[in-house]
Motif scaffolding. Structure first.
Motif, PDB file in Angstrom:
ATOM      1  N   ILE A 180      46.918  22.216  -1.010  1.00 25.07           N
ATOM      2  CA  ILE A 180      45.756  22.255  -0.666  1.00 25.07           C
ATOM      3  C   ILE A 180      45.093  20.793  -1.289  1.00 25.07           C
ATOM      4  N   THR A 181      44.250  20.615  -0.324  1.00 23.52           N
ATOM      5  CA  THR A 181      43.268  19.640  -0.539  1.00 23.52           C
ATOM      6  C   THR A 181      41.764  19.641  -1.048  1.00 23.52           C
ATOM      7  N   PHE A 182      41.301  19.146  -1.992  1.00 24.05           N
ATOM      8  CA  PHE A 182      39.955  19.219  -2.507  1.00 24.05           C
ATOM      9  C   PHE A 182      39.414  17.970  -2.603  1.00 24.05           C
ATOM     10  N   THR A 183      37.785  17.825  -2.741  1.00 27.50           N
ATOM     11  CA  THR A 183      37.219  16.668  -2.652  1.00 27.50           C
ATOM     12  C   THR A 183      36.590  16.520  -3.803  1.00 27.50           C
ATOM     13  N   LEU A 184      36.548  15.480  -4.573  1.00 26.73           N
ATOM     14  CA  LEU A 184      36.189  15.061  -5.995  1.00 26.73           C
ATOM     15  C   LEU A 184      34.743  14.148  -5.740  1.00 26.73           C
ATOM     16  N   ASP A 185      33.424  14.456  -6.318  1.00 25.02           N
ATOM     17  CA  ASP A 185      32.552  14.053  -5.979  1.00 25.02           C
ATOM     18  C   ASP A 185      31.893  13.663  -7.592  1.00 25.02           C
ATOM     19  N   ASN A 186      32.102  12.609  -7.895  1.00 26.13           N
ATOM     20  CA  ASN A 186      31.458  12.143  -9.181  1.00 26.13           C
ATOM     21  C   ASN A 186      30.157  11.226  -9.450  1.00 26.13           C
ATOM     22  N   THR A 187      29.803  11.185  -7.926  1.00 25.92           N
ATOM     23  CA  THR A 187      28.607  10.239  -7.638  1.00 25.92           C
ATOM     24  C   THR A 187      27.356  11.022  -7.625  1.00 25.92           C
ATOM     25  N   ALA A 188      26.237  10.734  -8.436  1.00 22.19           N
ATOM     26  CA  ALA A 188      24.995  11.492  -8.639  1.00 22.19           C
ATOM     27  C   ALA A 188      24.270  10.855  -7.324  1.00 22.19           C
ATOM     28  N   PRO A 189      23.245  11.931  -6.734  1.00 25.56           N
ATOM     29  CA  PRO A 189      22.439  11.500  -5.649  1.00 25.56           C
ATOM     30  C   PRO A 189      21.408  10.439  -6.288  1.00 25.56           C
ATOM     31  N   THR A 190      20.806   9.710  -5.532  1.00 23.66           N
ATOM     32  CA  THR A 190      19.742   8.761  -5.538  1.00 23.66           C
ATOM     33  C   THR A 190      18.382   8.824  -4.950  1.00 23.66           C
ATOM     34  N   VAL A 191      17.240   8.722  -5.452  1.00 26.32           N
ATOM     35  CA  VAL A 191      16.202   8.814  -4.752  1.00 26.32           C
ATOM     36  C   VAL A 191      15.713   7.301  -4.366  1.00 26.32           C
ATOM     37  N   THR A 192      15.694   7.153  -3.118  1.00 33.08           N
ATOM     38  CA  THR A 192      15.550   5.857  -2.615  1.00 33.08           C
ATOM     39  C   THR A 192      14.187   5.256  -2.295  1.00 33.08           C
ATOM     40  N   SER A 193      13.010   6.389  -2.477  1.00 30.01           N
ATOM     41  CA  SER A 193      11.630   6.062  -2.285  1.00 30.01           C
ATOM     42  C   SER A 193      10.704   7.279  -2.272  1.00 30.01           C
TER      43      SER A 193
END
Length: 204
Positions: free
Chosen positions: A175-188
């Protein structure tokens, strides 16, 4: 009963080709000694064994789910199922804790070894109960866990391998899963109304 002559005295041996055995069948060996004047041991000593060449058919990973996405703090404990194959009439089952797992970081092909990442595949231990026949058991990883919260974003692949009591091994579907430790950012922030404004509401 046809008695065959073995070689040896205090210890003995008799060669028997595996091609004469049927997968999944149980066999009984009987042995008796005869002394120099013809006295024959009675009763004979017996020992039974199962000849099994069928690999386990279940070595699944049930968590994390395939194609799922997680942040480090929420990656579930790695677990799955294992069971022996149904070859012949007497599948032997699995010894306790005999299933292993590999965890691969797909960005560079490195494997987790319980403390760090290394270039070659590494079989990590799991914990599960012993089984008989084709009964399934749930395995889990309990030590040397990947600290997912500090790992790089990307995809990771996990694959389990089950080994039965006869030493036959079978690997399940990875099985393959995705790790996402990056928080979203507000650009403007874009304000629709004029500044200053006396509008009852302002849309951004």
């Amino acid at each position: 009963i046809t008695w065959l002559t073995a070689t040896g005295t205090t210890s003995w041996a008799y060669g028997f080709a595996a091609s004469n055995l049927v997968n999944g069948s149980q066999y009984t060996i009987s042995a008796r000694a005869t002394d120099g004047v013809g006295n024959v041991e009675a009763p004979a000593v017996t020992s039974s064994f199962i000849y099994d060449t069928t690999a386990p058919t279940t070595a699944s990973v049930t968590a994390p789910a395939n194609a799922s996405t997680w942040r480090g703090a929420t990656v579930p404990t790695t677990t799955g199922q294992a069971a022996d194959g149904a070859g012949g009439t007497s599948p032997v089952g699995l010894f306790a804790n005999s299933t292993t797992v590999t965890i691969r970081r797909n960005s560079d092909g490195a494997y987790w070894n319980g403390t760090d990442w290394q270039a070659t595949a590494y079989n990590l231990p799991t914990v599960h109960a012993a089984t008989t026949g084709t009964t399934a058991t749930t395995w889990t990883r309990t030590s040397g866990l990947v600290p997912w919260a500090s790992q790089t974003d990307g995809t990771y692949t996990i694959q389990a391998t089950a080994t039965d009591k006869a030493g036959n091994s079978g690997s399940g579907t990875a099985i393959t899963f995705t790790l996402d430790n990056t928080a979203p950012t507000v650009t403007s922030i874009v304000r629709a109304a004029a500044n200053p404004t006396n509008a009852a509401s302002v849309t951004y």
